[in-house]
Design a protein around this motif. Sequence first.
Motif, PDB file in Angstrom:
ATOM      1  N   MET A   1       1.272  -1.107  -0.075  1.00  0.00           N
ATOM      2  CA  MET A   1       0.051  -0.460   0.135  1.00  0.00           C
ATOM      3  C   MET A   1       0.567   1.058  -0.021  1.00  0.00           C
ATOM      4  SD  MET A   1      -2.993  -1.349  -0.325  1.00  0.00           S
ATOM      5  CE  MET A   1      -4.044  -0.354  -0.547  1.00  0.00           C
ATOM      6  N   GLY A   2       1.820   1.413  -0.406  1.00  0.00           N
ATOM      7  CA  GLY A   2       3.152   2.179   0.036  1.00  0.00           C
ATOM      8  C   GLY A   2       3.483   2.896   1.397  1.00  0.00           C
ATOM      9  N   ARG A   3       4.812   3.534   1.385  1.00  0.00           N
ATOM     10  CA  ARG A   3       4.895   4.397   2.815  1.00  0.00           C
ATOM     11  C   ARG A   3       4.532   6.058   2.692  1.00  0.00           C
ATOM     12  NH1 ARG A   3       7.820   1.083   6.097  1.00  0.00           N
ATOM     13  NH2 ARG A   3       8.644  -0.865   5.637  1.00  0.00           N
ATOM     14  N   HIS A   4       4.793   6.431   1.499  1.00  0.00           N
ATOM     15  CA  HIS A   4       3.556   7.447   1.639  1.00  0.00           C
ATOM     16  C   HIS A   4       4.220   8.740   2.092  1.00  0.00           C
ATOM     17  CE1 HIS A   4       1.280   5.499  -1.160  1.00  0.00           C
ATOM     18  NE2 HIS A   4      -0.220   5.280  -0.290  1.00  0.00           N
ATOM     19  N   TYR A   5       3.444   9.647   3.205  1.00  0.00           N
ATOM     20  CA  TYR A   5       4.577  10.608   3.857  1.00  0.00           C
ATOM     21  C   TYR A   5       3.905   9.809   5.027  1.00  0.00           C
ATOM     22  CZ  TYR A   5       5.334  13.325   0.524  1.00  0.00           C
ATOM     23  OH  TYR A   5       6.012  14.419  -0.656  1.00  0.00           O
ATOM     24  N   ARG A   6       3.725   8.525   5.349  1.00  0.00           N
ATOM     25  CA  ARG A   6       3.526   8.256   6.994  1.00  0.00           C
ATOM     26  C   ARG A   6       3.956   8.674   8.190  1.00  0.00           C
ATOM     27  NH1 ARG A   6      -0.230   4.471   5.440  1.00  0.00           N
ATOM     28  NH2 ARG A   6      -0.481   2.974   3.690  1.00  0.00           N
ATOM     29  N   ARG A   7       4.997   8.616   8.042  1.00  0.00           N
ATOM     30  CA  ARG A   7       5.913   9.246   8.892  1.00  0.00           C
ATOM     31  C   ARG A   7       5.746  10.683   9.085  1.00  0.00           C
ATOM     32  NH1 ARG A   7      12.139   7.865   8.596  1.00  0.00           N
ATOM     33  NH2 ARG A   7      11.938   8.726   6.338  1.00  0.00           N
ATOM     34  N   VAL A   8       4.805  11.282   8.248  1.00  0.00           N
ATOM     35  CA  VAL A   8       5.156  13.106   8.472  1.00  0.00           C
ATOM     36  C   VAL A   8       3.791  13.346   9.250  1.00  0.00           C
ATOM     37  CG1 VAL A   8       4.697  14.571   6.874  1.00  0.00           C
ATOM     38  CG2 VAL A   8       6.495  13.407   6.295  1.00  0.00           C
ATOM     39  N   TRP A   9       3.033  12.178   8.626  1.00  0.00           N
ATOM     40  CA  TRP A   9       1.473  12.372   9.353  1.00  0.00           C
ATOM     41  C   TRP A   9       2.028  12.307  11.552  1.00  0.00           C
ATOM     42  CZ3 TRP A   9      -3.057  13.938   7.615  1.00  0.00           C
ATOM     43  CH2 TRP A   9      -3.296  14.336   6.341  1.00  0.00           C
ATOM     44  N   ALA A  10       3.314  11.528  11.295  1.00  0.00           N
ATOM     45  CA  ALA A  10       2.878  10.687  12.988  1.00  0.00           C
ATOM     46  C   ALA A  10       4.407  12.132  13.479  1.00  0.00           C
ATOM     47  CB  ALA A  10       3.627   8.985  13.062  1.00  0.00           C
ATOM     48  N   ALA A  11       4.642  12.691  12.821  1.00  0.00           N
ATOM     49  CA  ALA A  11       5.513  13.763  13.551  1.00  0.00           C
ATOM     50  C   ALA A  11       5.185  14.388  14.011  1.00  0.00           C
ATOM     51  CB  ALA A  11       6.246  14.004  12.179  1.00  0.00           C
ATOM     52  N   PRO A  12       5.824  15.345  15.244  1.00  0.00           N
ATOM     53  CA  PRO A  12       5.094  16.066  16.160  1.00  0.00           C
ATOM     54  C   PRO A  12       5.433  17.503  15.876  1.00  0.00           C
ATOM     55  CG  PRO A  12       7.458  15.286  16.515  1.00  0.00           C
ATOM     56  CD  PRO A  12       7.468  14.355  15.744  1.00  0.00           C
ATOM     57  N   ALA A  13       4.830  18.357  15.933  1.00  0.00           N
ATOM     58  CA  ALA A  13       4.589  19.664  15.546  1.00  0.00           C
ATOM     59  C   ALA A  13       3.724  20.185  16.953  1.00  0.00           C
ATOM     60  CB  ALA A  13       3.535  20.264  14.369  1.00  0.00           C
ATOM     61  N   THR A  14       4.508  21.848  16.606  1.00  0.00           N
ATOM     62  CA  THR A  14       3.694  22.720  17.840  1.00  0.00           C
ATOM     63  C   THR A  14       2.571  24.366  17.151  1.00  0.00           C
ATOM     64  OG1 THR A  14       6.354  22.160  19.223  1.00  0.00           O
ATOM     65  CG2 THR A  14       4.322  24.571  19.433  1.00  0.00           C
ATOM     66  N   VAL A  15       1.620  23.900  16.878  1.00  0.00           N
ATOM     67  CA  VAL A  15       0.854  24.670  16.903  1.00  0.00           C
ATOM     68  C   VAL A  15       0.020  24.943  17.236  1.00  0.00           C
ATOM     69  CG1 VAL A  15      -1.633  24.273  15.425  1.00  0.00           C
ATOM     70  CG2 VAL A  15       0.393  23.035  15.137  1.00  0.00           C
ATOM     71  N   PRO A  16      -0.512  26.301  16.720  1.00  0.00           N
ATOM     72  CA  PRO A  16      -1.341  27.437  18.531  1.00  0.00           C
ATOM     73  C   PRO A  16      -2.434  27.269  18.181  1.00  0.00           C
ATOM     74  CG  PRO A  16      -0.689  28.193  16.276  1.00  0.00           C
ATOM     75  CD  PRO A  16      -0.295  27.558  16.073  1.00  0.00           C
TER      76      PRO A  16
END
Length: 528
Positions: free
Chosen positions: A65-80
């Motif tokens: 099914m592909g790796r796609h951007y799976r790690r990006v979707w799970a990566a942490p980000a600080t958001v207001p």
Amino acid sequence: MPAFPRRLLLLAGLATSGCARPHYFQADARIGPGSTAALPATTDTVRVAAGRHYNQHSGFYCFFMGRHYRRVWAAPATVPVLRLATAAPGGLEPGRPGGGYQSISMTLTGAQGREYALRALDKDPRRTVPKVLRATFLLNAVRDATSAGMPYGALTVPPLAQAAGVPHSRPRLVYVRDDETGLGAMSERFRGKVALLEEKYAVLASRTPDLAGATGFVDSEGMLQNVYAHPCYALDQLAFLRARLLDVWLGDWDRHEGQWQWAAFPEAAGRVQYRPIPKDRDQVYFKLDDGLVPWLLTRLAPQFQTFKAHYGNVAGLVKQARFIDHRGLSQLTRADFQRLAADLQRRLPDSLIDQALRRLPPAVFALEGPHLAAALKARREALPQAADAFYLTLAHSPVLGGTAEPERFVVHRYPDSTTVQVFSATLAHLRPGGDSLRFRRTYLTPETRRLTLEGLGGDDVFEVITTGAGRPIRLRLFGGPGHDQLRLQGSPQRLALFDDAADMRADAGPRPQLPPKRHRAYDRLNDD
């Protein structure tokens, strides 16, 4: 089919089999200590993951099914945290729901009639699946394909578009509280999600310096209605080409009519020119074909182009926008495509690309930044070749539309080329000296296989003059509800006027694609 591909497809089916999961999406985007506790009212920022549910699969699953951007979707980000009272000058109030079959979005209203779009990064494509299949594994697979999109890609576009000379939106990340009630009926759908907030170009108060001369904004439907209605309205084709080449460079394949706003600029004698404003940058840097099943899908649906250092199938990349491209780039030559491609190369240096990608959350940049930078730089160098492929895609079967006013189409056909001129008596009244020429272009036989002319409304005249032996470019001529005429001169031609339903049904050629509310009562002028 050979045994090996059959076994791969069987394994792919087993890997994705089962029932649709009732709780597919993460309940809340917050991560880290205390992420399950109630969010204090004074919290300004939170640590989130846009969609960690996409990164919970085995290597076996990702092979198919592909790796796609799976790690990006799970990566942490600080958001207001979204605070409606302070998110824009004067605060924001809930407006109408939006979105298509996948997006979770709505309009927020602010001071001076200004409008803002709020769009969740994650999507729910449930409505794209037939009802009888929504309880099956297919829904899981369709939902999982969202991971092919780069959730934070839109953040990198503004500085690139600014340098390219393309008007643009200014999206920013926000987190919607898990107890938010200020979004009206949409509150429940947005709770706990990461979203993009950006101002729309809806009222004059929204004008940016590059649009200072605009007198209003319309969507594509409104723009097309005006352009088709009267020749005093026109689309700025060079500006549109600049925007479309930027799309091609970014790999943004989903650029249909609904992905644009248009700024109206007044000109002399009551004429108006529309300049394009791209919106909804959901599909930049798209990555789909890194698994067996999606790789097969891209062969069946070439518009799903993966962003790589090389362009691949440019015709597929621009397929979604073919209707607006044919009508918005009809006057431009191969030289125009090359000139603007070279100009974009000069405007997009390495330093700007690196700066733009730093707008990604740090953890996301660490995962994808260097790869994206290398690909953007390689694609910039190859942009003239991609622009040429884009031009040839449009030149193969161009479509030229008239208006609801009377016009005269003069077509000179030669064995090696066809020249089209369109004259409008209505336009002559608006121009000094009474110039009635609305359009002129020569199409070359090696580039163009078929040419379609659409007369639309008014009493139109089609004059077709054929010179020389051989087979010229094929013509398809469409008249409108008026009293149209077909006049033939020169070598023998197999062109005839058809005006009854039986003849229209008997014609094997496809009907022209029409925008909403446009005249649909057509007489058919046969092609040869």
